[in-house]
Design a protein around this motif. Structure first.
Motif, short mmCIF file in Angstrom:
data_model
loop_
_atom_site.label_atom_id
_atom_site.label_comp_id
_atom_site.label_asym_id
_atom_site.label_seq_id
_atom_site.Cartn_x
_atom_site.Cartn_y
_atom_site.Cartn_z
N ASP A 51 0.83 -1.20 0.00
CA ASP A 51 0.00 0.00 0.00
C ASP A 51 0.87 1.26 0.00
OD1 ASP A 51 -2.82 1.22 0.48
OD2 ASP A 51 -1.59 2.09 2.07
N THR A 52 1.93 1.23 0.79
CA THR A 52 2.83 2.38 0.86
C THR A 52 3.47 2.65 -0.49
OG1 THR A 52 3.31 1.96 3.20
CG2 THR A 52 4.89 3.31 1.98
N ILE A 53 3.93 1.60 -1.15
CA ILE A 53 4.54 1.76 -2.47
C ILE A 53 3.53 2.29 -3.47
CG2 ILE A 53 5.51 0.46 -4.42
CD1 ILE A 53 6.93 -1.28 -2.27
N LEU A 54 2.31 1.75 -3.41
CA LEU A 54 1.26 2.20 -4.32
C LEU A 54 0.99 3.69 -4.17
CD1 LEU A 54 -0.66 0.83 -6.39
CD2 LEU A 54 -2.37 0.72 -4.57
N ARG A 55 1.03 4.16 -2.95
CA ARG A 55 0.74 5.58 -2.68
C ARG A 55 1.90 6.50 -3.05
NH1 ARG A 55 -3.83 6.20 0.61
NH2 ARG A 55 -4.62 4.24 1.50
N GLN A 56 3.12 5.97 -3.09
CA GLN A 56 4.28 6.81 -3.32
C GLN A 56 4.87 6.70 -4.73
OE1 GLN A 56 5.47 9.07 -1.15
NE2 GLN A 56 3.79 8.53 0.22
N ALA A 57 4.50 5.68 -5.48
CA ALA A 57 5.13 5.45 -6.79
C ALA A 57 4.83 6.57 -7.78
CB ALA A 57 4.65 4.12 -7.36
N ASP A 58 5.81 6.86 -8.61
CA ASP A 58 5.62 7.87 -9.66
C ASP A 58 4.79 7.32 -10.81
OD1 ASP A 58 7.34 9.79 -8.38
OD2 ASP A 58 9.04 8.59 -9.04
N VAL A 59 4.99 6.03 -11.09
CA VAL A 59 4.27 5.37 -12.19
C VAL A 59 3.69 4.06 -11.66
CG1 VAL A 59 4.44 4.36 -14.50
CG2 VAL A 59 5.85 6.35 -13.89
N ILE A 60 2.43 3.79 -11.99
CA ILE A 60 1.79 2.53 -11.60
C ILE A 60 1.35 1.82 -12.87
CG2 ILE A 60 -0.11 1.43 -10.36
CD1 ILE A 60 -0.10 3.86 -8.49
N LEU A 61 1.81 0.61 -13.03
CA LEU A 61 1.45 -0.22 -14.18
C LEU A 61 0.75 -1.45 -13.62
CD1 LEU A 61 1.87 -0.42 -17.30
CD2 LEU A 61 3.98 -1.67 -16.81
N TYR A 62 -0.57 -1.53 -13.81
CA TYR A 62 -1.31 -2.60 -13.13
C TYR A 62 -2.10 -3.48 -14.08
CZ TYR A 62 -5.94 -0.25 -13.37
OH TYR A 62 -7.12 0.32 -13.79
N ALA A 77 5.69 1.09 -9.88
CA ALA A 77 5.02 0.00 -9.19
C ALA A 77 4.34 -0.86 -10.25
CB ALA A 77 3.98 0.53 -8.20
N ARG A 78 4.83 -2.08 -10.40
CA ARG A 78 4.22 -3.05 -11.31
C ARG A 78 3.29 -3.91 -10.45
NH1 ARG A 78 1.34 -5.09 -14.59
NH2 ARG A 78 1.92 -6.85 -15.91
N VAL A 79 2.00 -3.69 -10.55
CA VAL A 79 1.04 -4.27 -9.61
C VAL A 79 0.36 -5.49 -10.22
CG1 VAL A 79 -0.94 -3.81 -8.13
CG2 VAL A 79 0.69 -1.98 -8.63
N HIS A 80 0.55 -6.63 -9.54
CA HIS A 80 -0.03 -7.90 -9.96
C HIS A 80 -1.12 -8.32 -8.98
CE1 HIS A 80 2.68 -9.45 -13.20
NE2 HIS A 80 3.48 -8.52 -12.69
N THR A 81 -2.01 -9.19 -9.43
CA THR A 81 -3.02 -9.74 -8.54
C THR A 81 -2.41 -10.80 -7.63
OG1 THR A 81 -5.22 -10.76 -8.47
CG2 THR A 81 -3.72 -11.57 -10.14
N GLY A 82 -3.03 -11.03 -6.47
CA GLY A 82 -2.59 -12.09 -5.57
C GLY A 82 -1.16 -11.90 -5.10
#
Length: 262
Positions: free
Chosen positions: A25-36, A81-86
């Protein structure tokens, strides 16, 4: 938390936004770019991104486009932040991303997440490892377009008669049932299917191996389902079973408690 200019591969959990880890959650809130992975990750999580963050969907990208996008932003000094499920370690398809990132000298870090298998077990109120009944959990899938290694055929894995959790197998249930029969399982053996574990439209189907295909068809479940085949999935165990662990036995001694003499 100041993020470095590198790729953070984040496990977002199974669906419920509250099941992401604190670090994720912290990384998600601070990342410059989110690729999900927008086909599976709950979009509500993206509302936590900082205002100036660039949020990109990856479902329509191929591997080269994914890596090129990450590399471009890293070279600009941004955190991604490269966001994956699970949890990324289980059917996360991160190996091929890491391989190219490493070849290009791009640093990455993996942040674990809650796997759908554990969210499904929690939703179904099942302990997958019950003493003297089953102490092993096999995480696997049925063979479809992706071939299985020769020594990991489903009937061979099922022959251990432990808890088996099947990912990515909802369209191959007839094959699953056939191979479990070949491994000596009974039509009466317990199965629980959890569709979209932890999502608002979650469904829990309790059935048996013999009724599994019909039960899933009646519920219209042919994707995003965790299929748990296990003697531990039989809820009658809560009323009829007697498989108590040694951990809380008053006569059992361990490092934090001296057992009572019976």
């Amino acid at each position: 938390m100041k993020l470095d200019a590198k790729v953070y591969i984040v496990g977002a959990g199974p669906g419920d936004p509250d099941l992401i880890t604190v670090k994720g959650d912290t990384i998600l809130r601070q990342a410059d770019v989110i690729l999900y992975t927008d086909s599976l990750v709950n979009p509500e999580l993206m509302e936590r991104a900082k205002t100036e963050a660039l949020v990109l969907k990856s479902a329509g990208m191929n591997l080269e486009q994914l890596v090129e996008t990450m590399e471009m932003h890293i070279r600009e000094g941004k955190s991604v932040a490269r966001v994956h499920t699970g949890d990324p370690a289980v059917y996360g398809a991160i190996y091929e991303q890491m391989k190219i990132l490493k070849a290009r000298g791009i640093e990455y870090e993996i942040i674990p997440g809650v796997s759908s298998v554990f969210a499904a077990a929690a939703a179904a109120q099942v302990e997958l490892t019950i003493p003297e009944l089953t102490q092993t959990v096999i995480l696997t899938r049925a063979e479809g377009r992706t071939p299985m290694p020769e020594r990991e055929q489903l009937k061979d894995l099922a022959s251990h008669h432990c808890s088996v959790a099947l990912f990515l197998s909802a369209t191959l249930i007839k094959k699953v049932v056939r191979e479990f029969y070949e491994a000596g399982w009974s039509p009466e053996d317990a199965v629980v299917v959890v569709y979209k574990a932890s999502w608002p439209d979650q469904k829990i189907v309790r059935t048996t191996l013999g009724e599994l295909d019909d039960a899933m068809r009646q519920e219209g479940i042919r994707k995003q389902a965790m299929v748990i085949i296990s003697k531990a999935a039989d809820l009658r165990l809560l009323e009829e079973g007697d498989f108590t662990s040694k951990l809380y036995d008053k006569s059992f001694t361990h490092g934090y408690r001296k057992g009572e003499t019976v």
